[in-house]
Design a protein around this motif. Structure first.
Motif, mmCIF file in Angstrom:
data_model
loop_
_atom_site.group_PDB
_atom_site.id
_atom_site.type_symbol
_atom_site.label_atom_id
_atom_site.label_comp_id
_atom_site.label_asym_id
_atom_site.label_seq_id
_atom_site.Cartn_x
_atom_site.Cartn_y
_atom_site.Cartn_z
ATOM 1 N N CYS A 161 0.834 -1.317 0.106
ATOM 2 C CA CYS A 161 0.037 -0.101 -0.161
ATOM 3 C C CYS A 161 0.765 1.215 0.130
ATOM 4 O O CYS A 161 0.441 2.339 -0.645
ATOM 5 C CB CYS A 161 -0.875 -0.167 1.364
ATOM 6 S SG CYS A 161 -0.152 -0.286 2.864
ATOM 7 N N CYS A 162 1.996 1.239 0.506
ATOM 8 C CA CYS A 162 2.942 2.278 0.301
ATOM 9 C C CYS A 162 3.052 2.851 -0.978
ATOM 10 O O CYS A 162 3.312 4.040 -0.932
ATOM 11 C CB CYS A 162 4.277 2.043 1.193
ATOM 12 S SG CYS A 162 4.252 1.514 3.017
ATOM 13 N N ALA A 163 3.259 2.126 -1.845
ATOM 14 C CA ALA A 163 3.512 2.581 -3.445
ATOM 15 C C ALA A 163 2.583 3.528 -3.679
ATOM 16 O O ALA A 163 2.979 4.197 -4.806
ATOM 17 C CB ALA A 163 3.705 1.178 -4.221
ATOM 18 N N ALA A 164 1.363 3.574 -3.320
ATOM 19 C CA ALA A 164 0.266 4.416 -3.483
ATOM 20 C C ALA A 164 0.287 5.592 -3.002
ATOM 21 O O ALA A 164 -0.383 6.703 -3.363
ATOM 22 C CB ALA A 164 -0.977 3.900 -3.505
ATOM 23 N N VAL A 165 1.240 5.955 -2.043
ATOM 24 C CA VAL A 165 1.391 7.294 -1.449
ATOM 25 C C VAL A 165 2.463 8.227 -1.887
ATOM 26 O O VAL A 165 3.625 7.772 -2.501
ATOM 27 C CB VAL A 165 1.761 6.857 0.299
ATOM 28 C CG1 VAL A 165 2.109 8.417 1.186
ATOM 29 C CG2 VAL A 165 0.993 5.921 0.704
ATOM 30 N N ARG A 166 2.213 9.582 -1.931
ATOM 31 C CA ARG A 166 3.016 10.336 -2.594
ATOM 32 C C ARG A 166 4.534 10.364 -1.790
ATOM 33 O O ARG A 166 4.640 9.895 -0.791
ATOM 34 C CB ARG A 166 2.533 11.805 -2.614
ATOM 35 C CG ARG A 166 2.491 12.252 -1.071
ATOM 36 C CD ARG A 166 1.932 13.831 -1.227
ATOM 37 N NE ARG A 166 3.111 14.743 -1.723
ATOM 38 C CZ ARG A 166 2.759 15.974 -2.149
ATOM 39 N NH1 ARG A 166 1.489 16.528 -1.677
ATOM 40 N NH2 ARG A 166 3.516 16.717 -2.646
ATOM 41 N N ALA A 167 5.540 10.125 -2.588
ATOM 42 C CA ALA A 167 6.985 10.248 -2.209
ATOM 43 C C ALA A 167 7.024 11.452 -1.307
ATOM 44 O O ALA A 167 6.751 12.551 -1.447
ATOM 45 C CB ALA A 167 8.111 9.820 -3.261
ATOM 46 N N PRO A 168 7.896 11.385 0.011
ATOM 47 C CA PRO A 168 8.370 12.377 0.695
ATOM 48 C C PRO A 168 8.936 13.371 -0.229
ATOM 49 O O PRO A 168 9.919 13.275 -0.826
ATOM 50 C CB PRO A 168 9.234 11.864 1.777
ATOM 51 C CG PRO A 168 8.647 10.322 1.960
ATOM 52 C CD PRO A 168 8.380 10.114 0.489
ATOM 53 N N THR A 169 8.778 14.639 0.276
ATOM 54 C CA THR A 169 9.516 15.963 -0.270
ATOM 55 C C THR A 169 10.214 16.484 0.858
ATOM 56 O O THR A 169 9.733 16.415 2.142
ATOM 57 C CB THR A 169 8.630 16.690 -1.310
ATOM 58 O OG1 THR A 169 7.789 17.121 -0.202
ATOM 59 C CG2 THR A 169 8.197 15.684 -2.149
ATOM 60 N N ARG A 170 10.759 17.679 0.611
ATOM 61 C CA ARG A 170 11.520 18.495 1.820
ATOM 62 C C ARG A 170 10.089 19.590 2.493
ATOM 63 O O ARG A 170 9.988 19.738 3.487
ATOM 64 C CB ARG A 170 12.379 19.672 1.253
ATOM 65 C CG ARG A 170 13.686 18.951 0.896
ATOM 66 C CD ARG A 170 14.705 19.726 0.495
ATOM 67 N NE ARG A 170 15.935 19.142 0.303
ATOM 68 C CZ ARG A 170 16.775 19.097 1.085
ATOM 69 N NH1 ARG A 170 16.718 19.373 2.500
ATOM 70 N NH2 ARG A 170 18.156 18.483 0.782
ATOM 71 N N ASN A 171 9.139 19.704 1.481
ATOM 72 C CA ASN A 171 7.984 20.381 2.085
ATOM 73 C C ASN A 171 6.905 19.185 2.711
ATOM 74 O O ASN A 171 6.175 19.696 3.529
ATOM 75 C CB ASN A 171 7.077 21.193 0.966
ATOM 76 C CG ASN A 171 8.012 22.389 0.274
ATOM 77 O OD1 ASN A 171 8.790 22.915 1.039
ATOM 78 N ND2 ASN A 171 7.762 22.372 -0.775
ATOM 79 N N TRP A 172 6.985 18.122 2.544
ATOM 80 C CA TRP A 172 6.127 16.966 3.042
ATOM 81 C C TRP A 172 6.765 16.124 3.258
ATOM 82 O O TRP A 172 6.859 14.682 2.850
ATOM 83 C CB TRP A 172 5.160 16.753 1.929
ATOM 84 C CG TRP A 172 4.201 17.595 1.707
ATOM 85 C CD1 TRP A 172 4.365 18.527 0.384
ATOM 86 C CD2 TRP A 172 3.026 18.099 2.002
ATOM 87 N NE1 TRP A 172 3.508 19.565 0.221
ATOM 88 C CE2 TRP A 172 2.719 19.391 1.275
ATOM 89 C CE3 TRP A 172 2.432 17.912 3.386
ATOM 90 C CZ2 TRP A 172 1.193 20.057 1.681
ATOM 91 C CZ3 TRP A 172 0.905 18.792 3.441
ATOM 92 C CH2 TRP A 172 0.480 19.720 2.763
#
Length: 207
Positions: A161-172
């Motif tokens: 399920c982690c594959a459907a989550v937006r990748a982390p960014t510096r802002n998020w």
């Protein structure tokens, strides 16, 4: 000889009559170019899409059509597992695989998609405790921060399920950490059905 779209439609109708009593006769099906590693998909407004790569693999094609028609059937009967927040490969999916397999359909390997490998009460209690500890910040998902402060789950924590989550960014930076605190993720982590876990937590007044 490759299977045509006409052959595909005939196959879908045959499987529908045999295993779903013709309840899915209005569900459309077609070949499509799907992402690598994806063999089929179902969405109510789109119907069933089957990877064009299976046009030369009749056995895998049939299993994939059955798999997607199970999703279509569960959506038709409004099973809770088809709600977006729940896992579509939980107990309801596994029950349909077993039912159809008992009717003589070759579905070897399909239960591997089911995420509710452990249906014991003890597993459900462990999953509930894990969710509550994480939601109350008494424990954290297992992972690491990179040099940019972005958090990623480790191998033991990572689930499909982690594959459907937006990748982390510096802002998020905590997008994956937040996901790893959800019921959907925790249920996969512990191998229990998402709907069952929600109901158990609701009985505790915690969902």
């Amino acid at each position: 000889m490759p299977i045509t779209e006409s052959d595909l439609a005939t196959l879908k109708d045959e499987i529908d009559r045999r295993h779903f009593g013709g309840a899915l006769k209005d569900v459309t099906i077609r070949f499509a170019m799907l992402p690598v590693g994806h063999f089929g998909s179902y969405a109510p407004r789109v119907g069933v899409e089957i990877s064009s790569a299976l046009a030369d693999a009749p056995k895998e094609l049939r299993k994939t059509v059955v798999h997607e028609l199970i999703h279509a059937f569960l959506a038709r009967v409004k099973d809770p597992s088809t709600q977006r927040r729940n896992d579509p490969h939980g107990a309801a999916f596994a029950a349909q695989v077993r039912r159809i397999r008992s009717a003589g359909e070759d579905l070897r390997g399909e239960l591997a998609y089911a995420t509710c490998s452990n249906s014991s009460g003890a597993a459900l209690r462990r999953a509930a405790a894990c969710f509550l500890e994480r939601s109350e910040r008494r424990s954290n998902p297992s992972g690491r921060f990179d040099h940019g402060g972005r958090w990623y789950p480790d191998a033991a924590e990572l689930q499909e399920c982690c594959a459907a989550v937006r990748a982390p960014t510096r802002n998020w930076p905590f997008s994956l950490m937040s996901h790893c605190r959800t019921i959907a993720h925790v249920s996969r982590l512990h191998g229990v059905d998402t709907v069952a876990l929600r109901r158990y937590l609701a009985s505790l007044g915690s969902d």
